[in-house]
Design a protein around this motif. Sequence first.
Motif, short mmCIF file in Angstrom:
data_model
loop_
_atom_site.label_atom_id
_atom_site.label_comp_id
_atom_site.label_asym_id
_atom_site.label_seq_id
_atom_site.Cartn_x
_atom_site.Cartn_y
_atom_site.Cartn_z
N PHE A 1 0.83 -1.21 0.00
CA PHE A 1 0.00 0.00 0.00
C PHE A 1 0.87 1.26 0.00
O PHE A 1 0.59 2.22 -0.71
CB PHE A 1 -0.94 0.01 1.22
N LEU A 2 1.94 1.23 0.78
CA LEU A 2 2.86 2.37 0.82
C LEU A 2 3.57 2.56 -0.50
O LEU A 2 3.84 3.68 -0.93
CB LEU A 2 3.90 2.16 1.92
N GLY A 3 3.91 1.45 -1.14
CA GLY A 3 4.64 1.52 -2.41
C GLY A 3 3.91 2.32 -3.46
O GLY A 3 4.52 3.06 -4.24
N HIS A 4 2.57 2.21 -3.46
CA HIS A 4 1.77 2.96 -4.44
C HIS A 4 1.82 4.46 -4.15
O HIS A 4 1.51 5.27 -5.03
CB HIS A 4 0.33 2.46 -4.44
N ALA A 5 2.21 4.81 -2.92
CA ALA A 5 2.28 6.23 -2.53
C ALA A 5 3.71 6.76 -2.54
O ALA A 5 3.95 7.92 -2.18
CB ALA A 5 1.68 6.41 -1.14
N ALA A 6 4.65 5.92 -2.96
CA ALA A 6 6.07 6.29 -2.83
C ALA A 6 6.42 7.53 -3.64
O ALA A 6 7.20 8.38 -3.19
CB ALA A 6 6.95 5.12 -3.25
N GLU A 7 5.84 7.66 -4.84
CA GLU A 7 6.17 8.81 -5.70
C GLU A 7 5.53 10.09 -5.18
O GLU A 7 6.20 11.11 -5.02
CB GLU A 7 5.72 8.54 -7.14
N SER A 8 4.22 10.01 -4.90
CA SER A 8 3.48 11.22 -4.53
C SER A 8 3.63 11.55 -3.04
O SER A 8 3.48 12.71 -2.64
CB SER A 8 2.00 11.03 -4.84
N GLY A 9 3.90 10.53 -2.23
CA GLY A 9 3.92 10.75 -0.78
C GLY A 9 2.54 10.83 -0.17
O GLY A 9 2.39 11.09 1.01
N CYS A 10 1.51 10.60 -1.01
CA CYS A 10 0.12 10.69 -0.53
C CYS A 10 -0.51 9.29 -0.49
O CYS A 10 -0.65 8.64 -1.52
CB CYS A 10 -0.70 11.61 -1.42
N LEU A 11 -0.87 8.88 0.70
CA LEU A 11 -1.46 7.56 0.92
C LEU A 11 -2.97 7.75 1.02
O LEU A 11 -3.49 8.10 2.07
CB LEU A 11 -0.88 6.98 2.21
N GLU A 12 -3.66 7.56 -0.10
CA GLU A 12 -5.11 7.76 -0.14
C GLU A 12 -5.80 6.40 -0.06
O GLU A 12 -5.76 5.62 -1.01
CB GLU A 12 -5.55 8.49 -1.41
N LEU A 13 -6.40 6.12 1.11
CA LEU A 13 -6.99 4.81 1.38
C LEU A 13 -8.29 4.99 2.13
O LEU A 13 -8.52 6.01 2.77
CB LEU A 13 -6.03 3.97 2.23
N PRO A 14 -9.15 3.96 2.11
CA PRO A 14 -10.40 4.04 2.89
C PRO A 14 -10.12 4.13 4.39
O PRO A 14 -9.03 3.80 4.86
CB PRO A 14 -11.11 2.73 2.54
N GLU A 15 -11.15 4.54 5.11
CA GLU A 15 -11.06 4.56 6.58
C GLU A 15 -10.68 3.17 7.07
O GLU A 15 -11.16 2.16 6.54
CB GLU A 15 -12.42 4.97 7.16
N ASP A 16 -9.80 3.12 8.07
CA ASP A 16 -9.30 1.83 8.53
C ASP A 16 -9.37 1.74 10.05
O ASP A 16 -10.09 2.50 10.69
CB ASP A 16 -7.87 1.60 8.02
N GLY A 17 -8.61 0.82 10.61
CA GLY A 17 -8.47 0.65 12.05
C GLY A 17 -7.11 0.02 12.30
O GLY A 17 -6.36 -0.25 11.36
N PRO A 18 -6.74 -0.20 13.56
CA PRO A 18 -5.41 -0.74 13.84
C PRO A 18 -5.23 -2.16 13.28
O PRO A 18 -6.14 -2.98 13.34
CB PRO A 18 -5.35 -0.77 15.37
N VAL A 19 -4.03 -2.41 12.74
CA VAL A 19 -3.68 -3.72 12.20
C VAL A 19 -2.31 -4.10 12.76
O VAL A 19 -1.37 -3.30 12.70
CB VAL A 19 -3.62 -3.72 10.66
N SER A 20 -2.19 -5.32 13.29
CA SER A 20 -0.89 -5.76 13.81
C SER A 20 -0.09 -6.42 12.68
O SER A 20 -0.09 -7.63 12.53
CB SER A 20 -1.08 -6.71 14.99
N TRP A 21 0.53 -5.56 11.88
CA TRP A 21 1.33 -6.01 10.74
C TRP A 21 2.50 -6.85 11.23
O TRP A 21 3.28 -6.43 12.08
CB TRP A 21 1.85 -4.81 9.96
#
Length: 290
Positions: free
Chosen positions: A149-169
Amino acid sequence: MIIVTGATGQLGRRIVESLLVRVPADQVGVSVRDPRKAQAFADQGVRVRRGSFDEPGGLAHAFEGASQVLIVSVDRMGEEAVRLHRTAIDAAVASGARRILYTSHMGAGASSHFQACRDHAATERALSASGVPFTALRNGFHATAAVQFLGHAAESGCLELPEDGPVSWTAHADLADAAAAILADEGRFDGPTPPLTAARAFTFDEVAGLASDVTGRAFTRTTASDDRFRDQLRGNGVPVDAADHLLGIFAAARAGEFAAVGPTLADLIAREPTALSAVLREHGFHGGGH
């Protein structure tokens, strides 16, 4: 003989590597679709046999002589995934295995908002009905998904994603070491394990902040509606089912399905689980950009 399926995949390969530190190679077998890709294991003395969940007959040969079979979940969704898992379970039962293990997922449940978790729950029900003792590894959410998910934002620096909640990655390497520890100590867990998670859960706001800290570049998190996110995915050529699957991650996160953290993973691997910041660095997020 401990049999591991999917041993050329990202998780399965690491599980076998970790298992070889704990048990002799001649007690380890792998079931893989393409044995050529497992040559490195064969060279170490691991028994390599061709096995595909699409071909029940071949699995009988791949699972021959098994004391334990670890079924690594397939990269499919819905009824197809459950059908393939059932085929593998049936083959493991027929092989005479004393225990069947399965890479399940934290939040597995019939009413989960995330299709994969519903599939895992259905597979766990099939394991329970198999008549053979089983262990379901309730793995934390793979940290590589946050990286993608971050990789898609690497160029723009903008992480546009739906509302979420905590995830234990949780890092693949940690989950692999946990699986190997459980295989090497047969019967350590009966039925589903507690959640095997990293020490902290992060929202994507926090993930963006972490990426900013790690890279020295600004990552900002903005919220897209579910419909907008789906439209963007469709515009990028993502099939409808896959787009809905991704949206399910966010719906489940909002419902708190991936928020649990616990000590079980750390206890199994005898160390603190890998921090998400370390996973980001490992995947090329570091000072100076991506």
